[in-house]
Design an enzyme around this catalytic site. Structure first.
Site, PDB file in Angstrom:
ATOM      1  N   LYS A 150       0.848  -1.202   0.000  1.00 25.99           N
ATOM      2  CA  LYS A 150       0.000   0.000   0.000  1.00 25.99           C
ATOM      3  C   LYS A 150       0.876   1.241   0.000  1.00 25.99           C
ATOM      4  O   LYS A 150       1.895   1.287   0.710  1.00 25.99           O
ATOM      5  CB  LYS A 150      -0.892  -0.031   1.252  1.00 25.99           C
ATOM      6  CG  LYS A 150      -1.909   1.101   1.348  1.00 25.99           C
ATOM      7  CD  LYS A 150      -2.795   0.930   2.585  1.00 25.99           C
ATOM      8  CE  LYS A 150      -3.904   1.969   2.647  1.00 25.99           C
ATOM      9  NZ  LYS A 150      -4.801   1.767   3.809  1.00 25.99           N
ATOM     10  N   SER A 185     -10.039  -0.668   6.892  1.00 28.90           N
ATOM     11  CA  SER A 185      -9.422  -0.559   5.561  1.00 28.90           C
ATOM     12  C   SER A 185      -8.666  -1.776   5.065  1.00 28.90           C
ATOM     13  O   SER A 185      -8.264  -1.803   3.905  1.00 28.90           O
ATOM     14  CB  SER A 185      -8.486   0.636   5.522  1.00 28.90           C
ATOM     15  OG  SER A 185      -9.229   1.787   5.290  1.00 28.90           O
ATOM     16  N   SER A 214      -9.786   1.626   2.652  1.00 29.30           N
ATOM     17  CA  SER A 214      -8.912   2.413   1.813  1.00 29.30           C
ATOM     18  C   SER A 214      -7.845   1.584   1.090  1.00 29.30           C
ATOM     19  O   SER A 214      -7.253   2.074   0.128  1.00 29.30           O
ATOM     20  CB  SER A 214      -8.218   3.488   2.646  1.00 29.30           C
ATOM     21  OG  SER A 214      -7.380   2.901   3.619  1.00 29.30           O
TER      22      SER A 214
END
Ligand code: GLN
Length: 486
Positions: A76, A175, A151
């Site tokens: 990420k 997330s 997210s």
């Protein structure tokens, strides 16, 4: 050869260890898949040349005595990577190249893995659909008009579409677990403090945790083992002996007590979610676990509490983006104050601005007691609900989300309905306990649905074991038609 990318992380590691595969072969295949998968918009920055160099070097002198030998991993874009752009999905950090490496990624590299690229995410990890990213939305590999969740949407899409063998995300309110649930993958949010937060772009520091996102539970155990570890650079890091999650993985869950919280039966929840939950209970019973009804009475206050605590911390954490210390600076403005104002209005997107406004409001004098202090007290009550329940049960079973993946654009202009998506994941972050989401079935549109297991603090092994035994019985298979390759 592209069949290689279908393999699980555990399989790839074992093929490297038995010298049946070279790191270069694996790396080339993943790079090839990433190139074919551009339509998904899962990557913000690729590190393909770096990965190939690392793979070749590994093959010349392979160290097989580690957890992730010669494995390329995309992560990420919230984890700072030394010398590789780290954007947090924001224009504010569009050109930010850290000169340090996050502890968690460093731990992965110490176990033999190397960076394949940086994965798209909601801006500063604020969102549930990956639509707030400055770099555009990510598309769910399972359907071309559907969000991958957020997210960590790029991370979930990349694992689902075989663009990386496994990945890591961060989870402040869901997330990791929500995008895992939307893409038929496995995601684990560890106990707060188990993974170091050092070098992760901060959102809400008392809630943020890094965790693995993988194709299956064994991979999840392996990644977790590689990520964790005490870090003196994070004052909230837990100093404990490392556990061998993958070696100790066991399907024997006989006699474990699993709680079913009545408050998680929310109004308007689709009957398919209810059915999925029942299926989960049935499987657990068959595996010899005992199902016990429990109550988490403050659940209904979790979302409002989260949407005070998280923005409050975010408004403070994001104060550093002022055009001076980091990243973007507006060229407009006649003086310093105007430069600050223009930098922050041009550099942040709408959702981030909304959070900063809420956060500064609830922290401002006159409102602090009514909102922030009150939310802190309710947070304690939510935590106490879990403490009480865990006196009687070993883990708690709930759905991961109140719906399957929704359409791109469907909730974008309706923040409240977007926030409601986190109703089952947020209480876990407020309490600081660990939880895992595993794929458990499909809805009528053939989109995956996840089940969440919540555990006692530091009981990751128990969660992994329960998930492992359920995974076997659920036998979930992703059906990828690879529409994005056409
Ligand atoms: N969707 C939640 C939010 O927007 C959670 C995000 C997260 O866990 N990073 O705040």
């Amino acid at each position: 050869m592209s069949e290689l990318t279908n393999k699980s992380l555990t399989e790839l590691v074992s093929l490297i260890k038995t010298k049946e595969l070279k790191s270069e072969d694996i790396t080339k295949d993943f790079i090839d898949n990433c190139n074919k998968g551009e339509k998904l918009n899962a990557f913000v920055t690729n590190a393909f040349d770096h990965a190939l160099d690392k793979a070749k070097n590994f093959d010349k002198n392979p160290n097989l005595n580690c957890l992730l030998p010669g494995i390329p991993l995309a992560v990420k874009d919230l984890f700072c990577t030394e010398g590789v752009r780290t954007t947090a999905g924001s224009k504010m950090l569009e050109n930010f190249i850290p000169n340090y490496e996050s502890t968690v990624t460093n731990n992965l590299w110490s176990e033999g893995a190397f960076l394949l690229g940086k994965l798209n995410c909601d801006e500063f990890a604020m969102g549930s659909s990956n639509e707030t990213s400055y770099f555009g939305n990510v598309i769910n590999p399972l359907k071309d008009n559907v969000v991958p969740g957020g997210s960590s949407g790029g991370s979930a899409a990349a694992v689902c579409a075989n663009l990386t063998p496994a990945t890591i995300g961060t989870d402040t309110g869901g997330s990791i677990r929500q995008p895992a649930s939307f893409t038929g993958t496995v995601g684990l949010k560890p106990t707060y403090g188990l993974c170091s937060r050092w070098g992760i772009v901060a959102f809400a520091s008392s809630l943020d945790q890094a965790g693995p996102m993988t194709k299956n539970v064994s991979d999840c155990a392996l990644m977790l083992e590689a990520m964790v570890g005490f870090d003196p650079k994070d004052s909230t890091s837990i100093n404990k002996k490392k556990e061998n999650y993958s070696k100790n993985l066991s399907k024997d869950i006989k006699g474990l007590k699993i709680g079913i919280p009545k408050e998680y039966r929310v109004d308007g929840m689709p009957s398919q979610i209810e059915e999925l939950w029942d299926k989960g209970k049935k499987i657990l019973k068959e595996e010899g676990a005992e199902i016990i009804d429990i109550s988490l009475p403050h659940t209904e206050y979790a979302l409002p509490t989260y949407y005070i605590v998280a923005p409050a911390e975010a408004s403070s954490n994001l104060a550093r983006y002022d055009g001076v210390k980091y990243g973007f600076r507006s060229s407009k403005g006649a003086n310093l104050i105007e430069m600050y104002e223009n930098t922050r209005s041009e550099g942040f997107g709408d959702e981030v601005k909304r959070r900063i406004l809420i956060g500064t409001y609830v922290l401002s004098s006159g409102y602090y007691d009514a909102y922030y202090l009150k939310a802190q007290k309710v947070r304690q009550l939510i935590k106490r609900d879990f403490d009480q329940s865990f006196k009687n049960v070993d883990a708690i079973l709930t759905p991961s989300t109140p719906s399957s993946a929704f359409q791109i654009g469907e909730k974008k202009d309706d923040p409240i309905s977007m926030y409601l998506n986190d109703v089952f994941t947020v209480p876990v972050n407020l309490a600081g306990v660990p939880a895992i989401s595993i794929p458990a079935g499909l809805d009528k549109n053939k989109l995956p649905l996840g089940l969440q297991l919540i555990g006692k603090p530091l009981a990751e092994q128990t969660l992994l074991n329960i998930a492992y035994s359920m995974e076997d019985k659920i036998n979930f298979k992703l059906d990828l038609n690879k529409w994005w390759e056409n």
